[in-house]
Design a protein around this motif. Structure first.
Motif, PDB file in Angstrom:
ATOM      1  N   UNK A  59       0.826  -1.198   0.000  1.00  0.00           N
ATOM      2  CA  UNK A  59       0.000   0.000   0.000  1.00  0.00           C
ATOM      3  C   UNK A  59       0.862   1.251   0.000  1.00  0.00           C
ATOM      4  N   UNK A  60       0.418   2.279  -0.722  1.00  0.00           N
ATOM      5  CA  UNK A  60       1.109   3.565  -0.762  1.00  0.00           C
ATOM      6  C   UNK A  60       0.089   4.691  -0.668  1.00  0.00           C
ATOM      7  N   UNK A  61       0.581   5.856  -0.271  1.00  0.00           N
ATOM      8  CA  UNK A  61      -0.169   7.099  -0.416  1.00  0.00           C
ATOM      9  C   UNK A  61       0.346   7.809  -1.657  1.00  0.00           C
ATOM     10  N   UNK A  62      -0.557   8.392  -2.422  1.00  0.00           N
ATOM     11  CA  UNK A  62      -0.185   9.121  -3.627  1.00  0.00           C
ATOM     12  C   UNK A  62      -0.589  10.585  -3.480  1.00  0.00           C
ATOM     13  N   UNK A  63       0.281  11.474  -3.900  1.00  0.00           N
ATOM     14  CA  UNK A  63      -0.035  12.897  -3.963  1.00  0.00           C
ATOM     15  C   UNK A  63      -0.157  13.313  -5.412  1.00  0.00           C
ATOM     16  N   UNK A  64      -1.304  13.855  -5.767  1.00  0.00           N
ATOM     17  CA  UNK A  64      -1.601  14.136  -7.171  1.00  0.00           C
ATOM     18  C   UNK A  64      -1.750  15.627  -7.413  1.00  0.00           C
ATOM     19  N   UNK A  65      -1.710  15.996  -8.690  1.00  0.00           N
ATOM     20  CA  UNK A  65      -1.851  17.394  -9.069  1.00  0.00           C
ATOM     21  C   UNK A  65      -3.267  17.913  -8.867  1.00  0.00           C
ATOM     22  N   UNK A  66      -4.226  17.028  -8.645  1.00  0.00           N
ATOM     23  CA  UNK A  66      -5.582  17.492  -8.371  1.00  0.00           C
ATOM     24  C   UNK A  66      -5.767  17.890  -6.920  1.00  0.00           C
ATOM     25  N   UNK A  67      -4.697  17.775  -6.102  1.00  0.00           N
ATOM     26  CA  UNK A  67      -4.745  18.229  -4.721  1.00  0.00           C
ATOM     27  C   UNK A  67      -5.132  17.192  -3.706  1.00  0.00           C
ATOM     28  N   UNK A  68      -5.354  15.936  -4.096  1.00  0.00           N
ATOM     29  CA  UNK A  68      -5.802  14.898  -3.172  1.00  0.00           C
ATOM     30  C   UNK A  68      -4.670  13.951  -2.813  1.00  0.00           C
ATOM     31  N   UNK A  69      -4.712  13.456  -1.575  1.00  0.00           N
ATOM     32  CA  UNK A  69      -3.804  12.425  -1.089  1.00  0.00           C
ATOM     33  C   UNK A  69      -4.615  11.146  -0.972  1.00  0.00           C
ATOM     34  N   UNK A  70      -4.302  10.161  -1.819  1.00  0.00           N
ATOM     35  CA  UNK A  70      -5.067   8.922  -1.888  1.00  0.00           C
ATOM     36  C   UNK A  70      -4.268   7.760  -1.315  1.00  0.00           C
ATOM     37  N   UNK A  71      -4.974   6.743  -0.859  1.00  0.00           N
ATOM     38  CA  UNK A  71      -4.362   5.474  -0.453  1.00  0.00           C
ATOM     39  C   UNK A  71      -4.695   4.437  -1.513  1.00  0.00           C
ATOM     40  N   UNK A  72      -3.656   3.750  -2.007  1.00  0.00           N
ATOM     41  CA  UNK A  72      -3.815   2.812  -3.113  1.00  0.00           C
ATOM     42  C   UNK A  72      -3.128   1.510  -2.745  1.00  0.00           C
ATOM     43  N   UNK A  73      -3.786   0.400  -3.025  1.00  0.00           N
ATOM     44  CA  UNK A  73      -3.184  -0.923  -2.866  1.00  0.00           C
ATOM     45  C   UNK A  73      -2.765  -1.447  -4.222  1.00  0.00           C
ATOM     46  N   UNK A  74      -1.611  -2.108  -4.272  1.00  0.00           N
ATOM     47  CA  UNK A  74      -1.066  -2.626  -5.513  1.00  0.00           C
ATOM     48  C   UNK A  74      -1.034  -4.147  -5.487  1.00  0.00           C
ATOM     49  N   UNK A  75      -1.492  -4.754  -6.597  1.00  0.00           N
ATOM     50  CA  UNK A  75      -1.419  -6.200  -6.828  1.00  0.00           C
ATOM     51  C   UNK A  75      -2.000  -7.000  -5.671  1.00  0.00           C
ATOM     52  N   UNK A  76      -3.306  -7.107  -5.514  1.00  0.00           N
ATOM     53  CA  UNK A  76      -4.319  -6.620  -6.440  1.00  0.00           C
ATOM     54  C   UNK A  76      -4.517  -5.111  -6.322  1.00  0.00           C
ATOM     55  N   UNK A  77      -4.827  -4.483  -7.461  1.00  0.00           N
ATOM     56  CA  UNK A  77      -4.931  -3.035  -7.524  1.00  0.00           C
ATOM     57  C   UNK A  77      -6.293  -2.561  -7.023  1.00  0.00           C
ATOM     58  N   UNK A  78      -6.253  -1.583  -6.129  1.00  0.00           N
ATOM     59  CA  UNK A  78      -7.505  -1.073  -5.578  1.00  0.00           C
ATOM     60  C   UNK A  78      -7.276   0.307  -4.979  1.00  0.00           C
ATOM     61  N   UNK A  79      -8.208   1.206  -5.215  1.00  0.00           N
ATOM     62  CA  UNK A  79      -8.216   2.491  -4.535  1.00  0.00           C
ATOM     63  C   UNK A  79      -8.903   2.324  -3.191  1.00  0.00           C
ATOM     64  N   UNK A  80      -8.197   2.627  -2.102  1.00  0.00           N
ATOM     65  CA  UNK A  80      -8.743   2.435  -0.761  1.00  0.00           C
ATOM     66  C   UNK A  80      -9.497   3.639  -0.250  1.00  0.00           C
ATOM     67  N   UNK A  81      -9.103   4.835  -0.639  1.00  0.00           N
ATOM     68  CA  UNK A  81      -9.786   6.024  -0.162  1.00  0.00           C
ATOM     69  C   UNK A  81      -8.925   7.252  -0.272  1.00  0.00           C
ATOM     70  N   UNK A  82      -9.417   8.342   0.281  1.00  0.00           N
ATOM     71  CA  UNK A  82      -8.741   9.642   0.240  1.00  0.00           C
ATOM     72  C   UNK A  82      -8.417  10.070   1.660  1.00  0.00           C
ATOM     73  N   UNK A  83      -7.159  10.395   1.911  1.00  0.00           N
ATOM     74  CA  UNK A  83      -6.736  10.842   3.236  1.00  0.00           C
ATOM     75  C   UNK A  83      -7.046  12.312   3.456  1.00  0.00           C
ATOM     76  N   UNK A  84      -6.882  13.130   2.454  1.00  0.00           N
ATOM     77  CA  UNK A  84      -7.136  14.569   2.573  1.00  0.00           C
ATOM     78  C   UNK A  84      -6.776  15.268   1.296  1.00  0.00           C
ATOM     79  N   UNK A  85      -6.735  16.590   1.345  1.00  0.00           N
ATOM     80  CA  UNK A  85      -6.457  17.360   0.136  1.00  0.00           C
ATOM     81  C   UNK A  85      -5.985  18.763   0.442  1.00  0.00           C
ATOM     82  N   UNK A  86      -5.561  19.447  -0.609  1.00  0.00           N
ATOM     83  CA  UNK A  86      -5.047  20.810  -0.529  1.00  0.00           C
ATOM     84  C   UNK A  86      -5.877  21.769  -1.377  1.00  0.00           C
TER      85      UNK A  86
END
Length: 414
Positions: free
Chosen positions: A266-293
């Protein structure tokens, strides 16, 4: 750094020193205790008011330094610094040698010819690689600290052998000729008898991914290297097979500028849309959003001491702290949470009025049907995970045969 803005900073383990770089090409070491003292501000002319800058290398790079990283202390070069600039140059620095930089610079100011040291490496630089042709975006190392990974805006992943810097009889400066983007030429074919560049020059490179590689994280017990890209795709390299990616996970609506490892899956991703997401890899799944800017791009993520808080930095000029303690909960606690307690990306909106950690849910009565790419992707998740292609690559090395953690319910709705 005078007129130049700090591009990056690195806190040495133990907290005694802070290393900073800037877009003017300088590298500096700051004593944290002296920097926090008010004596130099109360009476700056006093003899006892020591400068917090322990040493400074004004021309560490000819152009702006975009990334700063510190190797683990058990690496072959010790806790060396790694810098990457705007044109793809990567340099290793021995901080023990950098401490004598000021004296060396003062002694060379009397030289008549200013071009005498033009081709020489700065004091403290123990290795120089120039194999990428665009700005360096991120660094990562393996657990042993012997291999350094560098992502670049030119679309190629570079892999450097840290042990090469200590090897006798090798060149301290490895430079590839620049490529004209208007007339790119393929590299000359390598003869059968020619040794690979990993042995002769201490580096290897992937094929061009035709997308900017922006962030890195090592997962699955060091069997997978994760790359965040400009197009919002999470690309996975299998360790030791650097020619091309083995897996990809699309879904982020914009670029993935930062990655923060939670665990091996599992990782947290920081994106240009301002959101910090939690993502699981293999199997791939979006777990949720931690917060945003509030829509500002997230440029960096980091853990606090003890992994209780997650810090994020953005173009909004704020450092925001999020409660990350629940990300470290045991599997039993995660599996014991009720179904339907996860925040999905299309169901949450950061609410600055609720504080830094405030996240509110959107009511279905609003009739707002978000067009996020995650919705289209989630419809095909079951088919993708059941396919033989997605599972065959991980049967041998995706987590060393261990079953991935189930983290579906780590995000609670209000």
């Amino acid at each position: 750094n005078d007129k130049n803005n700090n591009n990056n900073a690195n806190l040495q383990s133990g907290g005694e020193h802070i290393f900073t770089v800037c877009n003017g090409g300088s590298l500096r070491c700051i004593d944290t205790e002296l920097a926090c003292s008010l004596e130099q501000f109360r009476n700056p002319n006093a003899a006892s008011a020591s400068s917090p800058i322990l040493w400074s290398i004004e021309n560490a790079h000819n152009l702006g330094i975009n990334k700063l990283y510190q190797l683990p202390h058990w690496s072959p070069c010790g806790a060396a610094l790694v810098t990457g600039d705007d044109v793809g140059t990567v340099r290793l620095w021995d901080t023990r040698m950098c401490g004598n930089t000021n004296n060396n610079q003062n002694s060379t100011n009397t030289k008549n010819n200013p071009f005498d040291d033009l081709m020489k490496l700065p004091t403290g630089c123990i290795q120089h690689w120039k194999v990428n042709h665009d700005y360096i975006t991120d660094f990562e190392t393996n657990n042993e600290g012997t291999t350094l990974f560098a992502s670049s805006g030119d679309g190629a992943l570079s892999i450097f052998d840290v042990r090469y810097a200590n090897r006798k009889g090798t060149t301290r400066s490895v430079v590839l000729p620049d490529i004209d983007p208007r007339n790119p030429k393929p590299p000359p074919p390598q003869s059968k008898n020619q040794k690979p560049t990993w042995e002769t020059l201490g580096y290897s490179q992937s094929d061009n991914q035709e997308d900017e590689l922006l962030s890195l994280a090592l997962l699955k017990n060091s069997s997978k290297l994760l790359c965040g890209t400009q197009q919002g795709i999470l690309s996975l390299f299998s360790y030791g097979q650097w020619g091309d990616i083995s897996d990809r996970f699309p879904g982020h609506p914009q670029s993935i500028d930062a990655l923060l490892k939670i665990d091996e899956d599992t990782v947290l991703t920081g994106s240009s849309d301002g959101l910090v997401r939690a993502v699981q890899l293999l199997p791939n799944s979006l777990l949720g959003v931690l917060g945003g800017h509030d829509g500002f791009p997230v440029e960096g993520l980091g853990w606090s001491a003890g992994r209780k808080l997650v810090g994020s930095v953005s173009h909004d000029e704020y450092i925001r702290l999020w409660d990350g303690s629940f990300l470290n909960e045991d599997d039993e606690e995660e599996e014991g949470m009720g179904d339907g307690e996860m925040q999905r990306d299309d169901d949450v909106v950061p609410n600055s009025k609720q504080g830094l950690g405030g996240v509110s849910t959107k009511g279905k009565a609003n009739g707002d049907d978000s067009g996020d790419d995650w919705e289209d992707m989630d419809e095909d998740d079951d088919e993708d995970m059941d396919s033989d292609d997605s599972d065959s690559d991980d049967s041998g090395d995706g987590g060393a045969g261990s079953k991935p953690k189930k983290r579906e319910n780590i995000f609670k709705t209000e």
